[in-house]
Design an enzyme around this catalytic site. Structure first.
Site, PDB file in Angstrom:
ATOM      1  CG  HIS A  70      40.790  39.632  61.953  1.00  0.00           C
ATOM      2  ND1 HIS A  70      41.741  38.947  61.233  1.00  0.00           N
ATOM      3  CD2 HIS A  70      41.115  39.469  63.269  1.00  0.00           C
ATOM      4  CE1 HIS A  70      42.605  38.400  62.067  1.00  0.00           C
ATOM      5  NE2 HIS A  70      42.246  38.687  63.303  1.00  0.00           N
ATOM      6  NE  ARG A 129      16.468  46.585  71.210  1.00  0.00           N
ATOM      7  CZ  ARG A 129      15.951  45.855  70.225  1.00  0.00           C
ATOM      8  NH1 ARG A 129      15.327  46.450  69.213  1.00  0.00           N
ATOM      9  NH2 ARG A 129      16.043  44.549  70.231  1.00  0.00           N
ATOM     10  CG  ASP A 187      46.112  41.357  64.937  1.00  0.00           C
ATOM     11  OD1 ASP A 187      47.134  41.485  65.644  1.00  0.00           O
ATOM     12  OD2 ASP A 187      45.048  40.882  65.373  1.00  0.00           O
TER      13      ASP A 187
END
Length: 383
Positions: A255, A228, A277
């Site tokens: 992650h 939603r 990263d």
């Protein structure tokens, strides 16, 4: 004149051969042939040994350091060692990422990294922050976050000297549009990330006229995907599927869950860029480290700042590639492209990311289970 030949199962964006030969002259690829073609043209030469699977050198476009060394520094020797450490583990092209900190430090770090980019040690510079959302700052130090500032942007552009390849911004921050235009006009790729905005705003920023074309570490530094409230994650996937964006995915198994990684590859084939990263602790064990202004603790292979947010990765890009294949069921060629040609294209990095004539001779040889055997960078063996 051919100086080196590497034979094996070749997997790259432009060619896939069960038994092929890469011919190298100096620091460039001269030709790629099937072994049968090579044998027919070189009957007088001994057969080169079969080296296993042959891949392009990997391209990591989001990397803060590793092996005890950092890119968020003005110490050129430290940054050089961080880059070379990743080169030797298969990431032959590394874009160094600067993390949010005091403006003066970010500018100085960018200038120091530019010198290494000019030498060819780095593929360029990526600035992550400080124009990011406080609500989704993750391991970015919230003390130094601010609205997009044209003055600071110009200082970073000057410091980068044409080697500032990408900058991560949150599109909801006041002043985003003006700074995005300034960056785009200067040839800098705009990446959206560390954002708390809604689906429509994030999607609009990724449309062809919206300037942005990359999404920084999809799903991290964003509200969770909800049916939603689809938010930035859904917007990024829709944009990638439409060809409007490339999404970074930190493939370290920490992650994002392997199942989510499988979803991303299935939703946006050819538009996923695997990244590490990586931070100072990459390649090392548990302990105390640093990311920008903040101390980081690594425990059980997970790096976190004091507030609990994950603070970068501790894996290499080859490990991320192997995990995508092994744990997420991604076909090998798709995973290879996500670690080579896709990230190279995302930041406009020429001459890397593929095995074709004229490209740099950046090549990996790996075993069937994707363990590293050899690394060639610019025509020179690193291991």
């Amino acid at each position: 004149m051919t100086e080196l030949m590497i034979r094996g199962r070749i997997v790259s964006a432009s060619v896939a051969l069960d038994d092929g030969v890469v011919m190298i002259s100096g620091d460039r690829i001269e030709a790629v042939r099937s072994f049968a073609q090579w044998r027919a043209a070189h009957r007088d030469l001994p057969e080169p040994p079969f080296s296993g699977t042959v891949l392009p050198g990997l391209v990591d476009i989001h990397n803060h350091g590793g092996f005890g060394y950092r890119f968020d520094t003005v110490d050129g020797a430290q940054a050089r060692t961080a880059a070379q450490s990743h080169h030797a583990r298969g990431s032959t092209t590394v874009v160094a990422s600067v993390v949010t900190g005091p403006a003066e430090e970010m500018v100085a770090q960018t200038a120091a990294l530019r010198e290494l980019a000019e030498e060819g040690v780095l593929g360029g510079v990526h600035v992550e922050g400080p124009f990011l959302s406080e609500a989704r700052c993750g391991a970015q130090d919230p003390r130094f976050l601010c609205d997009p500032d044209p003055g600071l942007t110009d200082r970073l552009l000057t410091a980068g000297g044409g080697h500032l390849r990408a900058m991560t911004l949150a599109p909801e921050r006041p002043g985003y549009a003006a700074v995005a235009r300034r960056l785009a006009d200067s040839g800098v790729v705009i990446a959206l990330g560390h954002s708390d905005t809604d689906y429509a705003s994030f999607r609009n920023a990724l449309r062809p006229k919206g300037s942005a074309s990359v999404v920084t570490h999809l799903a991290n530094g964003m509200p969770p995907l909800h049916h939603r409230h689809p938010g930035p994650v859904a917007a990024a996937l829709v944009a990638a599927a439409a060809g409007d964006a490339i999404v970074e995915l930190i493939g370290d198994g920490v992650h994002v869950d392997p199942g989510f990684a499988a979803l991303v590859f299935a939703t946006a084939p050819g538009r996923v860029a695997l990244v590490t990263d990586a931070m100072q602790a990459a390649g090392l064990g548990d302990g105390e480290y640093q990311l920008g202004p903040q101390p980081v603790t690594v425990r059980d292979g997970v790096a976190r700042v004091a507030g609990g947010s994950i603070a970068g990765g501790v894996s290499t890009l080859l490990e991320c590639l192997a995990r995508a294949v092994r744990e997420s069921g991604v076909p090998l060629r798709d995973a290879v492209l996500a670690a080579t040609s896709v990230p190279a294209a995302a930041l406009g990095l020429a001459d890397v990311g593929d095995l074709r004539p004229g490209q740099f001779a950046d090549i990996l040889t790996v075993s069937d289970n994707l363990h590293l055997r050899g690394v060639l960078r610019r025509g020179q063996w690193l291991r």
